[in-house]
Design a protein around this motif. Structure first.
Motif, PDB file in Angstrom:
ATOM      1  N   ASP A  42      40.994  38.364  37.766  1.00  7.79           N
ATOM      2  CA  ASP A  42      41.705  39.630  37.289  1.00  7.79           C
ATOM      3  C   ASP A  42      41.405  40.525  37.861  1.00  7.79           C
ATOM      4  OD1 ASP A  42      42.978  41.584  35.645  1.00  7.79           O
ATOM      5  OD2 ASP A  42      42.660  40.662  33.790  1.00  7.79           O
ATOM      6  N   PRO A  43      42.267  41.241  38.570  1.00 10.06           N
ATOM      7  CA  PRO A  43      41.698  42.748  39.127  1.00 10.06           C
ATOM      8  C   PRO A  43      41.947  43.744  37.867  1.00 10.06           C
ATOM      9  CG  PRO A  43      44.341  41.950  39.508  1.00 10.06           C
ATOM     10  CD  PRO A  43      43.747  41.423  39.026  1.00 10.06           C
ATOM     11  N   TYR A  44      42.103  43.244  36.959  1.00  9.63           N
ATOM     12  CA  TYR A  44      42.296  45.262  36.094  1.00  9.63           C
ATOM     13  C   TYR A  44      40.759  44.704  35.093  1.00  9.63           C
ATOM     14  CZ  TYR A  44      46.826  47.306  37.461  1.00  9.63           C
ATOM     15  OH  TYR A  44      47.645  46.810  37.856  1.00  9.63           O
ATOM     16  N   SER A  45      40.112  44.013  35.902  1.00 11.77           N
ATOM     17  CA  SER A  45      38.906  43.194  34.150  1.00 11.77           C
ATOM     18  C   SER A  45      37.499  43.675  35.464  1.00 11.77           C
ATOM     19  CB  SER A  45      38.822  41.393  34.727  1.00 11.77           C
ATOM     20  OG  SER A  45      37.077  41.471  34.478  1.00 11.77           O
ATOM     21  N   PRO A  46      37.224  45.402  34.843  1.00 14.83           N
ATOM     22  CA  PRO A  46      35.934  45.791  35.084  1.00 14.83           C
ATOM     23  C   PRO A  46      34.858  44.642  35.454  1.00 14.83           C
ATOM     24  CG  PRO A  46      36.562  46.379  33.078  1.00 14.83           C
ATOM     25  CD  PRO A  46      37.075  45.833  33.375  1.00 14.83           C
ATOM     26  N   GLN A  47      34.581  44.025  35.024  1.00 13.48           N
ATOM     27  CA  GLN A  47      33.413  43.194  35.343  1.00 13.48           C
ATOM     28  C   GLN A  47      34.047  42.069  37.050  1.00 13.48           C
ATOM     29  OE1 GLN A  47      35.071  43.037  32.381  1.00 13.48           O
ATOM     30  NE2 GLN A  47      33.183  43.491  31.423  1.00 13.48           N
ATOM     31  N   GLU A  48      34.689  42.084  36.910  1.00 18.10           N
ATOM     32  CA  GLU A  48      35.478  40.686  38.698  1.00 18.10           C
ATOM     33  C   GLU A  48      35.404  42.033  39.109  1.00 18.10           C
ATOM     34  OE1 GLU A  48      38.327  37.536  38.011  1.00 18.10           O
ATOM     35  OE2 GLU A  48      37.969  37.776  35.291  1.00 18.10           O
ATOM     36  N   LEU A  49      35.843  43.476  39.084  1.00 16.96           N
ATOM     37  CA  LEU A  49      36.980  44.624  39.699  1.00 16.96           C
ATOM     38  C   LEU A  49      34.703  44.610  40.828  1.00 16.96           C
ATOM     39  CD1 LEU A  49      38.731  46.173  40.824  1.00 16.96           C
ATOM     40  CD2 LEU A  49      38.436  47.666  39.189  1.00 16.96           C
ATOM     41  N   ARG A  50      33.988  44.879  39.720  1.00 20.17           N
ATOM     42  CA  ARG A  50      32.348  45.321  40.564  1.00 20.17           C
ATOM     43  C   ARG A  50      31.954  44.630  41.510  1.00 20.17           C
ATOM     44  NH1 ARG A  50      31.118  46.155  35.119  1.00 20.17           N
ATOM     45  NH2 ARG A  50      31.476  48.623  34.865  1.00 20.17           N
ATOM     46  N   ASN A  51      32.923  43.169  41.388  1.00 20.94           N
ATOM     47  CA  ASN A  51      31.685  42.047  43.006  1.00 20.94           C
ATOM     48  C   ASN A  51      33.213  42.122  43.299  1.00 20.94           C
ATOM     49  OD1 ASN A  51      30.871  40.920  40.116  1.00 20.94           O
ATOM     50  ND2 ASN A  51      31.937  39.388  40.169  1.00 20.94           N
ATOM     51  N   LEU A  52      33.673  43.187  44.377  1.00 19.24           N
ATOM     52  CA  LEU A  52      35.260  43.147  45.600  1.00 19.24           C
ATOM     53  C   LEU A  52      34.521  44.141  45.905  1.00 19.24           C
ATOM     54  CD1 LEU A  52      38.886  43.540  43.101  1.00 19.24           C
ATOM     55  CD2 LEU A  52      37.342  41.207  44.118  1.00 19.24           C
ATOM     56  N   ASN A  53      34.266  43.756  47.313  1.00 18.07           N
ATOM     57  CA  ASN A  53      34.316  45.133  48.593  1.00 18.07           C
ATOM     58  C   ASN A  53      34.871  46.096  47.970  1.00 18.07           C
ATOM     59  OD1 ASN A  53      32.263  43.102  49.089  1.00 18.07           O
ATOM     60  ND2 ASN A  53      34.071  42.139  50.499  1.00 18.07           N
ATOM     61  N   ILE A  54      34.485  47.224  47.995  1.00 22.64           N
ATOM     62  CA  ILE A  54      35.365  47.981  48.621  1.00 22.64           C
ATOM     63  C   ILE A  54      35.548  48.856  50.204  1.00 22.64           C
ATOM     64  CG2 ILE A  54      35.013  51.009  48.455  1.00 22.64           C
ATOM     65  CD1 ILE A  54      33.770  49.978  45.317  1.00 22.64           C
ATOM     66  N   LEU A  55      36.672  48.954  50.060  1.00 25.25           N
ATOM     67  CA  LEU A  55      36.522  49.451  51.834  1.00 25.25           C
ATOM     68  C   LEU A  55      36.760  51.002  52.163  1.00 25.25           C
ATOM     69  CD1 LEU A  55      39.528  47.501  52.512  1.00 25.25           C
ATOM     70  CD2 LEU A  55      37.522  47.298  53.569  1.00 25.25           C
ATOM     71  N   THR A  56      35.732  51.749  52.931  1.00 20.16           N
ATOM     72  CA  THR A  56      34.726  52.523  52.852  1.00 20.16           C
ATOM     73  C   THR A  56      35.868  53.399  54.165  1.00 20.16           C
ATOM     74  OG1 THR A  56      32.867  52.561  53.772  1.00 20.16           O
ATOM     75  CG2 THR A  56      32.581  52.799  52.180  1.00 20.16           C
ATOM     76  N   ASN A  57      36.341  53.141  55.447  1.00 24.81           N
ATOM     77  CA  ASN A  57      36.531  53.517  56.582  1.00 24.81           C
ATOM     78  C   ASN A  57      38.423  52.749  56.189  1.00 24.81           C
ATOM     79  OD1 ASN A  57      35.189  54.744  57.222  1.00 24.81           O
ATOM     80  ND2 ASN A  57      33.592  53.538  58.668  1.00 24.81           N
ATOM     81  N   ILE A  58      38.770  52.654  55.455  1.00 21.82           N
ATOM     82  CA  ILE A  58      40.321  52.301  55.416  1.00 21.82           C
ATOM     83  C   ILE A  58      41.326  51.853  56.676  1.00 21.82           C
ATOM     84  CG2 ILE A  58      42.632  52.427  53.830  1.00 21.82           C
ATOM     85  CD1 ILE A  58      41.030  54.394  51.607  1.00 21.82           C
ATOM     86  N   GLU A  59      41.358  50.595  56.263  1.00 22.23           N
ATOM     87  CA  GLU A  59      42.389  50.064  57.629  1.00 22.23           C
ATOM     88  C   GLU A  59      43.200  49.713  57.030  1.00 22.23           C
ATOM     89  OE1 GLU A  59      40.387  47.874  60.128  1.00 22.23           O
ATOM     90  OE2 GLU A  59      37.908  49.075  60.409  1.00 22.23           O
TER      91      GLU A  59
END
Length: 129
Positions: A42-59
């Motif tokens: 669920d992309p709106y779940s804070p717990q699950e969101l923390r496990n996703l990679n954040i893109l720092t150099n947005i491509e």
């Protein structure tokens, strides 16, 4: 440090929102959409969101006008084709051009459906009036 405040604002928003708050018919539509694009999370779940990679150099993906048109017109939505043609009157457009959106984060999500592959989840803070 500014990004830390914006990230904290995003976290506060996510803590307030859960799927359980949705009415049954809206929750069912939401879960069907997640299943349709092959998301196990669920992309709106804070717990699950923390496990996703954040893109720092947005491509940003190579998205062109036909891609956006196809998605907006052919994807079931509360907006009609006429609403979308008058996009400058939509709240989201006006919020963006007025500078009410900040703290944009992009996270990657892997779909279980090979048709979709990697997807980007764009998260932002929208200032209130």
């Amino acid at each position: 440090q500014k990004m830390d405040k914006e990230t904290a604002a995003i976290e506060r928003l996510y803590k307030k929102w859960t799927r359980k708050q949705l009415s049954e018919d809206v929750r069912k539509r939401y879960e069907e959409k997640l299943q349709k694009i092959g998301l196990d999370i669920d992309p709106y779940s804070p717990q699950e969101l923390r496990n996703l990679n954040i893109l720092t150099n947005i491509e940003w993906p190579n998205v062109q006008y036909p891609d956006i048109y196809h998605y907006m017109i052919n994807t079931p939505s509360l907006y009609t084709k006429e609403d979308l043609k008058a996009y400058k009157s939509l709240d989201s457009y006006n919020y963006f051009v007025s500078g009410w959106i900040s703290g944009i984060e992009v996270r990657t999500i892997q779909s279980t459906d090979s048709q979709f592959g990697n997807m980007c989840l764009v998260i932002a803070v929208v200032k209130h009036s």
